[in-house]
Write an enzyme that holds these catalytic residues in place. Structure first.
Site, PDB file in Angstrom:
ATOM      1  N   HIS A   1       0.817  -1.216   0.000  1.00 53.46           N
ATOM      2  CA  HIS A   1       0.000   0.000   0.000  1.00 53.46           C
ATOM      3  C   HIS A   1       0.854   1.272   0.000  1.00 53.46           C
ATOM      4  O   HIS A   1       0.352   2.346  -0.298  1.00 53.46           O
ATOM      5  CB  HIS A   1      -0.930   0.014   1.219  1.00 53.46           C
ATOM      6  CG  HIS A   1      -1.947  -1.069   1.201  1.00 53.46           C
ATOM      7  ND1 HIS A   1      -2.878  -1.191   0.201  1.00 53.46           N
ATOM      8  CD2 HIS A   1      -2.191  -2.110   2.045  1.00 53.46           C
ATOM      9  CE1 HIS A   1      -3.654  -2.243   0.437  1.00 53.46           C
ATOM     10  NE2 HIS A   1      -3.252  -2.821   1.548  1.00 53.46           N
TER      11      HIS A   1
ATOM     12  N   ARG B   1       7.398  -5.475   3.073  1.00 54.82           N
ATOM     13  CA  ARG B   1       6.099  -6.080   2.744  1.00 54.82           C
ATOM     14  C   ARG B   1       5.940  -6.032   1.238  1.00 54.82           C
ATOM     15  O   ARG B   1       5.969  -4.950   0.640  1.00 54.82           O
ATOM     16  CB  ARG B   1       4.926  -5.362   3.412  1.00 54.82           C
ATOM     17  CG  ARG B   1       3.611  -6.085   2.994  1.00 54.82           C
ATOM     18  CD  ARG B   1       2.428  -5.762   3.857  1.00 54.82           C
ATOM     19  NE  ARG B   1       1.955  -4.403   3.665  1.00 54.82           N
ATOM     20  CZ  ARG B   1       0.828  -3.942   4.215  1.00 54.82           C
ATOM     21  NH1 ARG B   1       0.077  -4.723   4.974  1.00 54.82           N
ATOM     22  NH2 ARG B   1       0.468  -2.694   4.021  1.00 54.82           N
TER      23      ARG B   1
ATOM     24  N   GLU C   1      -5.546 -12.140   7.239  1.00 56.41           N
ATOM     25  CA  GLU C   1      -6.392 -10.950   7.287  1.00 56.41           C
ATOM     26  C   GLU C   1      -7.742 -11.158   6.599  1.00 56.41           C
ATOM     27  O   GLU C   1      -8.408 -10.183   6.254  1.00 56.41           O
ATOM     28  CB  GLU C   1      -5.649  -9.730   6.709  1.00 56.41           C
ATOM     29  CG  GLU C   1      -4.906  -9.985   5.422  1.00 56.41           C
ATOM     30  CD  GLU C   1      -4.068  -8.769   4.975  1.00 56.41           C
ATOM     31  OE1 GLU C   1      -4.231  -7.670   5.505  1.00 56.41           O
ATOM     32  OE2 GLU C   1      -3.238  -8.947   4.066  1.00 56.41           O
TER      33      GLU C   1
ATOM     34  N   ASP D   1      -7.906  -4.977   7.287  1.00 57.04           N
ATOM     35  CA  ASP D   1      -8.569  -5.891   6.362  1.00 57.04           C
ATOM     36  C   ASP D   1      -9.401  -6.917   7.117  1.00 57.04           C
ATOM     37  O   ASP D   1     -10.491  -7.286   6.677  1.00 57.04           O
ATOM     38  CB  ASP D   1      -7.526  -6.599   5.478  1.00 57.04           C
ATOM     39  CG  ASP D   1      -7.169  -5.759   4.265  1.00 57.04           C
ATOM     40  OD1 ASP D   1      -8.088  -5.172   3.670  1.00 57.04           O
ATOM     41  OD2 ASP D   1      -5.982  -5.687   3.921  1.00 57.04           O
TER      42      ASP D   1
HETATM   43 MG   LIG Z   1      -3.977  -5.704   4.830  1.00 62.14          MG
END
Ligand SMILES: [Mg+2]
Ligand SMILES: [Mg+2]
Ligand SMILES: [Mg+2]
Ligand SMILES: [Mg+2]
Ligand SMILES: [Mg+2]
Ligand SMILES: [Mg+2]
Lengths: 242, 242, 242, 242, 242, 242
Positions: free
Chosen positions: D46, D71, D152, D178
């Site tokens: 993200h 990540r 998640e 999430d």
């Molecule tokens: Mg997530």
């Protein structure tokens, strides 16, 4: 570097066109370099080019064939040397308004004894396929590179003969937009201003008389023929921006 | 460009805050520009900003609303013009310690006949939605842009009236960290040094008397009110670093 | 910053080697910094380094252990201050040919009262783990940083004593390629030119006499011993290019 | 690489905090890395990080001391290997919702015979000072690196035991934002949703039972103590943005 | 984000034009974004755009007014989510040749319960001025963003109804160059191939019947009217290159 | 593109050497490309190359003469197409361990009807001077480009004949480091492992039998002759790192 230099082509009477590059992105330069222009000018004064982008864009120009030219920011003669060290063939210095400006520009552009350019063109030599011949490079670069001083104020016009007389200055480059502002004392921006055309013709005449080159930025392509007749041989024609 | 200029807002008595950007990353600038500051200053003197990052960060500032300001490195007046050409509204020049510095700065910032700024703001005009009105740009930019000269040494203080008298200098910007070093002759770094506050008040008074703007870097936000009372209208408040 | 400074090591009689970095890519610098050199010099004069790449490459040097050095372009003393602000420990200024050059270089390198370096080394302090001790930084940096003026012309040789006498100049750095061009009045490029070796020895002797440092670019590693005997303590040895 | 690995510290019961980096700018990472966090996570899912910025930011993390974590984007297991090759110590894979996902992630993270990671960590070995010991690298990396699979979704929760049973998966990392969307079937985003806390506790319990690690993203720092009690040992705490 | 979405405008029957951006340089995007197009598409499949350039170019598009669209590389659905997280409004996925492709694309584009898009649009929310309203973002994005699946093979044509039936697929985007190669079984590249026009009309008819959008790349602007009549509402018109 | 393709040269029995580029910096690539290698491979799997750097480095390779090759990350077949679109002549896919891998790789590399490569090589055509001949490009590229599948596991060896039988796979590329790990079931990294040489010879024999090419990474240059005798024609020889 092209066998025939930009200076030799101008001296031979060719009408040469240079694209004007403002976008500091080598992929754009690569595309522009294949459009058929004789040269591509990377503009650091008003365009987005920086030290870094010039380093990357010069090979993009050379790959496509055109002569690589760099316009430095006002007074940044350190960058004139570096542009040559990165493989530019010609440097345009804006706002050369005093003899001192012209001398400093020439000094940065030419190796001793003509000037004070410092040795270290490793990158340019690599890009020219001349990596192993330092002595040959030293002896030929002063004549293979071009220092063009911009004449774009009343002050510069007044001392154009003196600027042209400076050893190491290879010619003049007229900036008609700034010249129109100067000519009208700040009242108008008009690169095709009829009023100043006589002065512009005079600059070319002075260059020719001095045995040096005359170049000019053209906003209106229709003026190319008229300026060629005045003695101009290199014409800048618009940027990627329009 | 904002309808109302930074200069107009200062003249109207607003207390304006500028964020101080040291990170040469447009995404960071974009975030900073949305924090509610009146302006964002891109720092090329002590921060990480470069020719390239200023080109990319100016739109990130404008997008968010604030007035874009650039602080150039010491003596790099070529970059003052280029910052304007990239769309900055105000330029801060550090260490303006002589009249000559002030004159060169003003020359780079203002179009003739006031100064010697060269024509070619294609990028700034694009960014301002003024791409098609060159004549209008020429006639309005000298009043819409701001040249702020930093007063941060004893020498500069001594000639502050003369600096403020230079046509094209729109105001002064006090650097209290350097000023404290100067005030203590190299002994202390203390931007809130009480000893020098009288001198700092004097600078604002001189600016006000000259009909020009006063701005200052604030390390201690508690001093903003006091400095506003002195006549300061633009306050720089810390950087992304802390 | 290394506990022991580059200057302290030179003064202690060590023969120090600096790698010469021309490639503006921190990954390359990172690799070079682990090769065992005592220092790495980022070259902005003839190499590809720019404001931006120096900002990124200095930590790549420090991470590996060597002392970070920056060579600035000719006359770009604004960049001398910025190199220090980015965490360089030593700056080499090329073509210091006048006393005025030496004074401006020293002014950019040293905080008052010795010079005019401006306060704002946030990035360097972060990189040195000294972020919270401004007062300590102010009091120690003038002796921890090194200003090396390049002697590489006949003019510079002629005034070497005066250059060395400038407060804030910590030593000289000889450029034998340019010096050979100067020595032969433009006829030859030969950094090992026997003819000029006496002059090169003289420069080191003058530095030693002045209690300052002597450094030199070495194209032929075989000359290191001979130059050490002359008094040189820092030796630059080739670039990534060749 | 730190003598003690992140995994060893988690196993020893430390409560470790990781900063979360979204800005793809090494100077920012450098600053964040000196704030005292135990680790810094470069977010490619993200955040703004890219292949290029991870390459540049990993040394900025290591320089400051913290463990470097990356990540990766959803399903980009090629990038898991590359993150390790660039010197990351731990990789977090988002949305591991099937056993197949977990197996592919483990394969990319571990050398044979455990997985299928391909040989070629030249950059990571350089950055770890292990450039000359390939054999040692091969034998130690599978235990020194950490593969954390994000749980998640409801699907992932349902097969958490199976995911944890995959050889080469070193632990789980819970994404509560999430998870809250999943838990409320798209109705709410609330990373502190009380309703799901039992499920979150269950995940940690499963990890502990499997002899593996549990980590979690924390939007509300007040929950750290509670989550530590559940068995979580690594906590992500906010980004530069907020 | 524009008050009115791209989808709403297409649904309202507007004929919308998107510029096609191949140059990964935000300054170019900035200029293109001011040319008056309704949208600008950043092409990662065949153009020079990368993760990094999309991050930088999306604000350059939004600043100028147009809707930002990203075409991802084949099968890179991780990038579909990231394009949205960077602030794109619409994503075009090339070569959607199976139902599985369409489902994975939809999953990456839409939040649960419709899809599996992961939470973390901090950058997009910042760019939309919606930074503080996560709940509102969650509830509106699935209808405000557009997932356009490219139909450009015989396989895709054969299952166009099924692709259009996938929840979360908002429409189709026809690639006539690839389609002509497919249509002629590799014999010809001709995006205006008359032979295939019936098939192209059929695709629009299917989209209309499904209540979804139809878009198409136009090499010959003369075909826009004809395609509008077929039901196409978004037209891509050439790149900076040609 | 070179008149004679890499494939034609391999078929003619030449022993070709490729440099291996890990540094994502076009200036380095430019220098490497002038060292006399027949090809330069830009490594995205283990090296620092990214989408962006490949775009910039391909012209740096071509300028110098060598054939440009790109090694993609594991399974990133989207990038295989893009590498060709950026002007690479050959793509190496690592870890082709299944027939499915080989088919997907071939599909990405070849235009229909042989594969599924998508049309849009504007940049490659520009770089090849073929900008105006789309039809010619379509008809020649499948034979002018090379898809080399890496054989570097026991699984791949077991199905080497099947991989070689896939239409559109032009040859194999052996990775002896990974192969040695596979051969020793994770116990050793030794690219010159004598034990596996028979298997390596077998791979070349299979390629020759299939009428396809064999290439190999060489850590020990002394093995080139022996591998040439086995049938290998393209040899990768070390990286900038050592
Ligand atoms: Mg997530
Ligand atoms: Mg001009
Ligand atoms: Mg200051
Ligand atoms: Mg020199
Ligand atoms: Mg297509
Ligand atoms: Mg391998």
């Amino acid at each position: 570097m092209a066998e025939t230099t930009l200076g030799q082509r101008m001296a031979a009477g060719e009408a040469l066109l240079t694209a004007w590059s403002s976008i500091p992105e080598p992929l754009t330069t690569e595309a522009v370099a294949r459009l058929g222009f004789d040269a591509v000018t990377l503009d650091m004064q008003h365009g987005g080019h920086s030290e870094e982008s010039v380093l990357r864009a010069v090979p993009a120009v050379r790959m496509g064939g055109p002569h690589p030219i760099v316009r430095i920011p006002v007074g940044r003669f350190d960058m004139a040397s570096r542009a040559l060290d990165f493989g530019a063939e010609c440097v345009i210095a804006p706002m050369v308004n005093t003899i001192e400006d012209a001398r400093r520009f020439a000094a940065a552009m030419k190796y001793p004894p003509l000037g004070e350019r410092s040795w270290g063109a490793t990158i340019a030599m690599l890009r020219s396929g001349a990596a192993d011949d330092g002595q040959g490079w030293l002896q030929t670069q002063n004549t293979r590179t071009l220092a063009l001083a911009m004449i774009e104020t009343r002050e510069a016009l007044a001392i154009a003969d003196d600027i042209l007389a400076v050893d190491g200055i290879d010619g003049v480059f007229v900036g008609p937009s700034d010249f129109s502002i100067a000519w009208t004392r700040g009242a108008r921006i008009d690169p095709s201003l009829e009023d100043m055309m006589e002065a512009i013709a005079l600059i070319a005449a002075k260059a020719t008389a001095a045995g040096k080159h005359a170049a000019i930025y053209m906003v209106d392509p229709a003026l190319v023929g008229r300026c060629y007749a005045m003695g101009y041989r290199l014409f800048a024609l618009g940027s990627e921006y329009g």
